[in-house]
Enzyme design. Sequence first.
Site, short mmCIF file in Angstrom:
data_model
loop_
_atom_site.label_atom_id
_atom_site.label_comp_id
_atom_site.label_asym_id
_atom_site.label_seq_id
_atom_site.Cartn_x
_atom_site.Cartn_y
_atom_site.Cartn_z
N ASP A 47 0.62 -1.35 -0.09
CA ASP A 47 -0.09 -0.46 0.15
C ASP A 47 1.52 1.17 -0.03
O ASP A 47 2.09 1.30 0.34
CB ASP A 47 -1.10 -0.03 1.44
N ASP A 90 -1.52 -1.45 6.45
CA ASP A 90 -2.21 -0.79 7.33
C ASP A 90 -3.26 -0.58 7.80
O ASP A 90 -3.59 -0.49 8.88
CB ASP A 90 -1.15 0.01 7.54
N ASP A 108 -6.93 -3.04 3.86
CA ASP A 108 -6.17 -3.42 3.62
C ASP A 108 -6.19 -4.58 3.84
O ASP A 108 -5.72 -6.28 3.66
CB ASP A 108 -4.50 -3.10 3.96
#
Length: 681
Positions: free
Chosen positions: A383, A575, A579
Amino acid sequence: MINTNKNHKHIYDAQGKQLCCIQEDKIYIQTDGRQIIDDTCCATDKRNNQQNNKQSEAVGKNSIIKMFLPSIISLVLLLIAIYFDNVLKPEWFTDWIRIIWYAVAYVPVGLPVIKEAFESIGKGDVFSEFLLMSIATIGAFAIGEYPEGVAVMLFYAVGEVFQTLAVKRAKANIKTLLDQRPDEVTIIENNQSKTVKAATVNIGNIIQLKPGEKLGLDGELLSEAASFNTAALTGESKPDTKSKGETVLAGMINLNTVAQVKVTTAYTDSKLSKILELVQNATAQKAPTELFIRKFAKIYTPIVVLLAVLITVVPYFFVSNYEFSNWLYRALVFLVISCPCALVISIPLGYFGGIGAASKNGILFKGSNFLDVIANIQNVVMDKTGTMTEGVFKVQEVILKSEFSKDQILKMVNALESQSTHPVATAIHQFVGEIDSSIKLDNTEEIAGHGLKAIVNGKELLVGNFKLMDKFNISYDLDPTSIVYTLIAIAYDGKFAGYITIADSIKEDAQIAIDKLKALGVKTTMLSGDKSTVVKFVADKLGITNAFGDLLPEDKVNKVKEIKTENETVAFVGDGVNDAPVVALSDVGIAMGGLGSDATIETADVVIQDDKPSKIPMAINIGKQTKKIVWQNIILAFGVKAVVLVLGAGGLATMWEAVFADVGVALLAILNAVRIQRMKF
């Protein structure tokens, strides 16, 4: 550690270095090597601390001596007997005295092993290494090979002690982590301080934390500022300075001032509690190699016993000059060589050492099986926000249409964003200031991957990305892809009102992480819900191979599925709550544990406690080194044993070679396994 002497209280860190000295209401701080003001007080406490350290060292040494004592007694008696047998040859050293002497030498090291063998049989584990050693050494006595019988058991006992010490060392890093949470804390009630059990503290209680003390629960800092040692949580010794209102976590050590913390999380739900649970459960998740060796040993040992019986009996029918004691000796040598302790001990120790080395560096593996998987990762998908960037956004500029009041629009946007915990919302709140309580929001709704919607003064307010504008058919007169910054689009009463630009900074070690991943031959891919231009800008700057922006949570899942169809093993690093699905889908899910959501940490297989991207290649490297060491031990053990087994069955290897093939190889494998704890990653 805290030492008290009359009216003085002295606080030390884990290495015995004095942090501060508290005398009545005055606090004297030791920092940067400067002298503490109260020299007398500190000198007294230094003597006390040295005395305590000496006592601890003495206890440790006594424990090791006690462990080696049976082996020392056996060794002394064995050497004396060998000297009598081969050099002095006294008349009084008759056969019976000789047998009794060797038997007495055998008892200190042999009796515990025989006892273990019977206990294992009682538990249903008949063919254990203890049974093999017992049969082999008792058999040696039966055919008159007394010195070799004692020697085999002596070396085996010494090997067991070294194994125990190695396991203790492997557990040391994890034990240090488990000792970080204090049992008691000081809370403030009615302007009075009192010490209570940490487990009984409620959310909302105020904890007073003196310099050198560890925080027992997660909370919010009430003091203006305080510096903390976060090594227990992150592996980093660099002090972390927190400001009023920031989150502080259980296990942090207050460094330089009395601080007050408002408890925000129950004792059992703190980050440290979850970390401890992860570490304690990690050893229960066995790697496939470890599971195979355990199953192999259960099948292998009975076969070895059967082969030893056949070596003793079968030659009777084929060898003309058959001598029972000769073939029994060969079978006993065969038994000693074939003992699987080198594999059974060193392989779990290798994985345990890997978990310990990782936790020392602020990386938590939820099981040794993930050390194996991460070692073979081919593609790291990550990410952007909060993973490769700081996740701390700042408003750069506000561009609004002339027909809209900037002040009024920003107040409405601020009120609506207060319903979200996204970093963007925090940035807007910090830019605008206090929320205007006169603004009433109705029918507030969060649209996943798009933004927020609400009714204000009877009119629809939309705040989010430009996909949100498209979804509600709001026309706008600019190309969002032409602007690098993250854009927050605003529409009010069905009209495009303008946008806010927000920027996030790249983490200082992100470039190091990407460079090291490339050096390991690992591909890199960035997936983000942020706009494509921002994602591409960050990816290009860091040298990330592939980058995709404007993705919804389900789009991230589909992208990872795409990569997996190319038969690549994938690790995903994230995080946020969104996700969690893709973390679960990947071969190894890695969560940023500092800023990461509980859902992602819960789903992940590996947790990086300090949110540093550079720990990603470090985790892969630890996995590779652990796997390498485990396979070195397997090849060493099987290779040496195979050669000596053939020699033993053919009568070319004695019990002394058998001792090396068993205990010697086990010790070499153990020394190899503990290497990982001294490695620098």
